[in-house]
Each structure stands twice: as C-alpha cells, then as structure tokens.
Design an enzyme around this catalytic site. Structure first.
Site, mmCIF file in Angstrom:
data_model
loop_
_atom_site.group_PDB
_atom_site.id
_atom_site.type_symbol
_atom_site.label_atom_id
_atom_site.label_comp_id
_atom_site.label_asym_id
_atom_site.label_seq_id
_atom_site.Cartn_x
_atom_site.Cartn_y
_atom_site.Cartn_z
ATOM 1 N N ARG A 90 4.492 -52.319 -31.590
ATOM 2 C CA ARG A 90 4.994 -52.388 -32.940
ATOM 3 C C ARG A 90 6.187 -51.656 -33.054
ATOM 4 O O ARG A 90 6.870 -50.767 -32.180
ATOM 5 C CB ARG A 90 4.125 -51.586 -33.765
ATOM 6 C CG ARG A 90 2.713 -51.822 -33.690
ATOM 7 C CD ARG A 90 2.331 -52.597 -34.953
ATOM 8 N NE ARG A 90 0.992 -52.962 -34.862
ATOM 9 C CZ ARG A 90 0.539 -54.021 -35.324
ATOM 10 N NH1 ARG A 90 1.286 -54.735 -36.060
ATOM 11 N NH2 ARG A 90 -0.729 -54.378 -35.375
ATOM 12 N N ILE A 91 7.283 -52.092 -33.798
ATOM 13 C CA ILE A 91 8.452 -51.592 -34.330
ATOM 14 C C ILE A 91 7.978 -50.521 -35.182
ATOM 15 O O ILE A 91 7.508 -50.584 -36.109
ATOM 16 C CB ILE A 91 9.303 -52.832 -35.107
ATOM 17 C CG1 ILE A 91 9.562 -54.076 -34.053
ATOM 18 C CG2 ILE A 91 10.810 -52.287 -35.359
ATOM 19 C CD1 ILE A 91 10.096 -53.524 -32.672
ATOM 20 N N ASN A 106 11.203 -45.808 -24.481
ATOM 21 C CA ASN A 106 10.681 -47.098 -24.408
ATOM 22 C C ASN A 106 10.682 -47.703 -23.077
ATOM 23 O O ASN A 106 11.638 -47.270 -22.401
ATOM 24 C CB ASN A 106 10.853 -47.911 -25.551
ATOM 25 C CG ASN A 106 9.899 -49.407 -25.642
ATOM 26 O OD1 ASN A 106 8.933 -49.367 -25.156
ATOM 27 N ND2 ASN A 106 10.302 -50.228 -26.279
ATOM 28 N N THR A 107 9.827 -48.635 -22.486
ATOM 29 C CA THR A 107 10.010 -49.330 -21.451
ATOM 30 C C THR A 107 9.745 -50.778 -21.889
ATOM 31 O O THR A 107 9.163 -51.176 -22.515
ATOM 32 C CB THR A 107 8.957 -48.841 -20.271
ATOM 33 O OG1 THR A 107 7.527 -49.378 -20.611
ATOM 34 C CG2 THR A 107 8.735 -47.519 -20.141
ATOM 35 N N HIS A 108 10.269 -51.713 -20.948
ATOM 36 C CA HIS A 108 10.255 -53.010 -21.305
ATOM 37 C C HIS A 108 10.274 -53.730 -19.642
ATOM 38 O O HIS A 108 11.232 -53.201 -19.051
ATOM 39 C CB HIS A 108 11.331 -53.528 -22.030
ATOM 40 C CG HIS A 108 11.423 -54.971 -22.334
ATOM 41 N ND1 HIS A 108 10.244 -55.516 -23.080
ATOM 42 C CD2 HIS A 108 11.929 -55.995 -21.860
ATOM 43 C CE1 HIS A 108 10.323 -56.799 -23.331
ATOM 44 N NE2 HIS A 108 11.400 -57.127 -22.699
ATOM 45 N N ASP A 140 15.367 -47.773 -30.432
ATOM 46 C CA ASP A 140 15.479 -47.447 -31.743
ATOM 47 C C ASP A 140 14.924 -48.283 -32.658
ATOM 48 O O ASP A 140 13.970 -48.779 -32.277
ATOM 49 C CB ASP A 140 17.261 -47.794 -32.007
ATOM 50 C CG ASP A 140 17.682 -49.103 -31.503
ATOM 51 O OD1 ASP A 140 16.648 -50.083 -31.440
ATOM 52 O OD2 ASP A 140 18.949 -49.538 -31.275
ATOM 53 N N ALA A 141 15.442 -48.681 -33.969
ATOM 54 C CA ALA A 141 14.644 -49.507 -34.699
ATOM 55 C C ALA A 141 14.712 -51.091 -34.477
ATOM 56 O O ALA A 141 14.011 -51.704 -35.371
ATOM 57 C CB ALA A 141 15.016 -49.359 -36.289
ATOM 58 N N GLY A 142 14.887 -51.450 -33.299
ATOM 59 C CA GLY A 142 15.254 -52.757 -33.325
ATOM 60 C C GLY A 142 14.227 -53.263 -32.042
ATOM 61 O O GLY A 142 13.431 -52.489 -31.646
HETATM 62 C C1 GAR Z 1 4.403 -52.938 -19.938
HETATM 63 O O1 GAR Z 1 4.804 -53.671 -18.887
HETATM 64 C C2 GAR Z 1 5.743 -52.450 -20.970
HETATM 65 O O2 GAR Z 1 6.787 -52.678 -20.638
HETATM 66 C C3 GAR Z 1 5.278 -53.602 -21.964
HETATM 67 O O3 GAR Z 1 3.811 -53.777 -21.976
HETATM 68 C C4 GAR Z 1 3.199 -53.415 -20.708
HETATM 69 C C5 GAR Z 1 2.213 -52.504 -20.916
HETATM 70 O O4 GAR Z 1 1.242 -52.067 -20.010
HETATM 71 N N1 GAR Z 1 6.078 -53.476 -23.259
HETATM 72 C C6 GAR Z 1 6.503 -54.363 -23.928
HETATM 73 O O5 GAR Z 1 6.717 -55.802 -23.654
HETATM 74 C C7 GAR Z 1 7.421 -53.953 -24.893
HETATM 75 N N2 GAR Z 1 8.238 -54.944 -25.322
HETATM 76 P P1 GAR Z 1 0.227 -51.097 -19.757
HETATM 77 O O6 GAR Z 1 -0.381 -50.959 -21.202
HETATM 78 O O7 GAR Z 1 -0.572 -51.407 -18.869
HETATM 79 O O8 GAR Z 1 1.130 -49.714 -19.655
#
Ligand code: GAR
Length: 188
Positions: A90-91, A106-108, A140-142
C-alpha cells in the site's frame, strides 16, 4: 534501533530480519509487525515469534484518509526509530511520510527506477531484461520512488519463471536489507 515492520504477505524478508536479530547479528528490536489486511502469514509468523502484531484492515475504512490516520497512529504508538515496509503493498500518504521523515524504508524486487509497482519481477521478465535485481530505498509517497540506499543485480536465466527469479532476487534483497539496517542502526 526500534523498528515497526509493515507487511501485506508472507513476510519472508521480515523472517530474515528476525533471524538476524535473534542470532545477535543485528542490533535492532522489532517492536511490532503490522498488516493492512487480516490473515497474512507475516503477522502469523511474528505472533508465533512473540512479537506484538496489529492489523489496520484497509477494507474496514470507508475513507482512505481515516485508514492513513489509523495506520500512522498505530505505527507511531510503538515509538519506532524506523518503519520498514517489507512487502507492504500500500502507498501511505504524505502525513505518514512526514511523521517518519527519512525513516520509512522499503525494498523492491527490481533495479529501480525500472519496474516499480506490485509486479516488479513479472514486469522485468515480460520486458526480457537479462539483469534485474533488488533495491532498498527510503520510501516517499510515490510508488517505489525515494532515495536509493542499496542495490544488487541478479541475472535472469533463460528458464526463469516469476517464482524462481523472485526467489533468487529475495536472497539478494534480504542480504541488502540486513546490511542496510545494520548500517542505519549505527545512528541509534
Ligand atoms: C519482496 O520481494 C518485496 O520486495 C516485494 O514483495 C516481496 C515480499 O515478500 N515488494 C514489492 O514488490 C513492493 N513494490 P515477503 O512478504 O515474502 O517478504
């Protein structure tokens, strides 16, 4: 360093953080784990580990602003030094970002700014890139924007599926996340 972790799913990256903390490799305290919906494995596994959990269920709020208020206040009630979005899909609004200015991480599962959003792995595969990876950033908020703190590349293999590629990305994502938290914890 006290952290509140927000999840929407399985929380496998969160588990890596809990494991590192419990192994004495990370000087942090997971003060609470919160979710935006009921029934996440992330909350279940945290409760099983004896960590405080909360749910601010998005579906319970007719007004988006009320949900944002509730989430911000609940997270703040644990007085965290840092809030970690660990697969939190969620944003959050500007008021949340302001409340935790520079302290919402955050991680991506892609090399931002490529392939932001909810399907970073699927989108990278569909595009046909040969290298993708993981990113840790200040949120951030994006949508997956904000200053990048760390990145790691992961090669895409010819026979990769979304699941196999995501699993290899998560190995790098967890390593980066733990390294970044260790680095940030030196400030507290
Ligand atoms: C992770 O890979 C995270 O980077 C991604 O969701 C997964 C969560 O895995 N997040 C996004 O895509 C955000 N845009 P988890 O619940 O097993 O840790």
């Amino acid at each position: 360093m006290r952290i509140v972790v927000l999840v929407s799913g399985s929380g496998s990256n969160l588990q890596a953080v809990i494991d590192a903390e419990r192994a004495g490799q990370l000087p942090i305290e997971v003060a609470a784990v919160g979710a935006d919906r009921h029934g996440t494995y992330g909350v279940e596994r945290s409760a099983a580990a004896g960590i405080d959990t909360f749910v601010v269920n998005f579906g319970d709020y007719a007004d988006r602003r009320d949900w944002d208020d509730a989430l911000r206040q609940k997270a703040a009630s644990y007085r965290p030094d840092l809030v970690l979005s660990s697969g939190f899909m969620r944003i959050v609004d500007e008021r949340f970002i302001k409340r935790f200015e520079g302290r919402y991480i955050n991680t991506h599962p892609a090399l931002l700014p490529s392939f932001p959003g909810a399907h970073g792995v699927r989108d990278a595969l569909a595009y046909g890139v040969k290298v993708t990876g993981a990113t840790v950033m200040v949120a951030d908020a994006g949508v997956d924007t904000g200053p990048i703190l760390a990145q790691a590349p992961v090669a895409v293999l010819d026979d990769d599926t979304e699941a196999t590629l995501h699993e290899r990305i998560k190995v790098e994502e967890r390593r980066l996340l733990i390294e970044t938290l260790a680095e940030l914890s030196r400030k507290y």
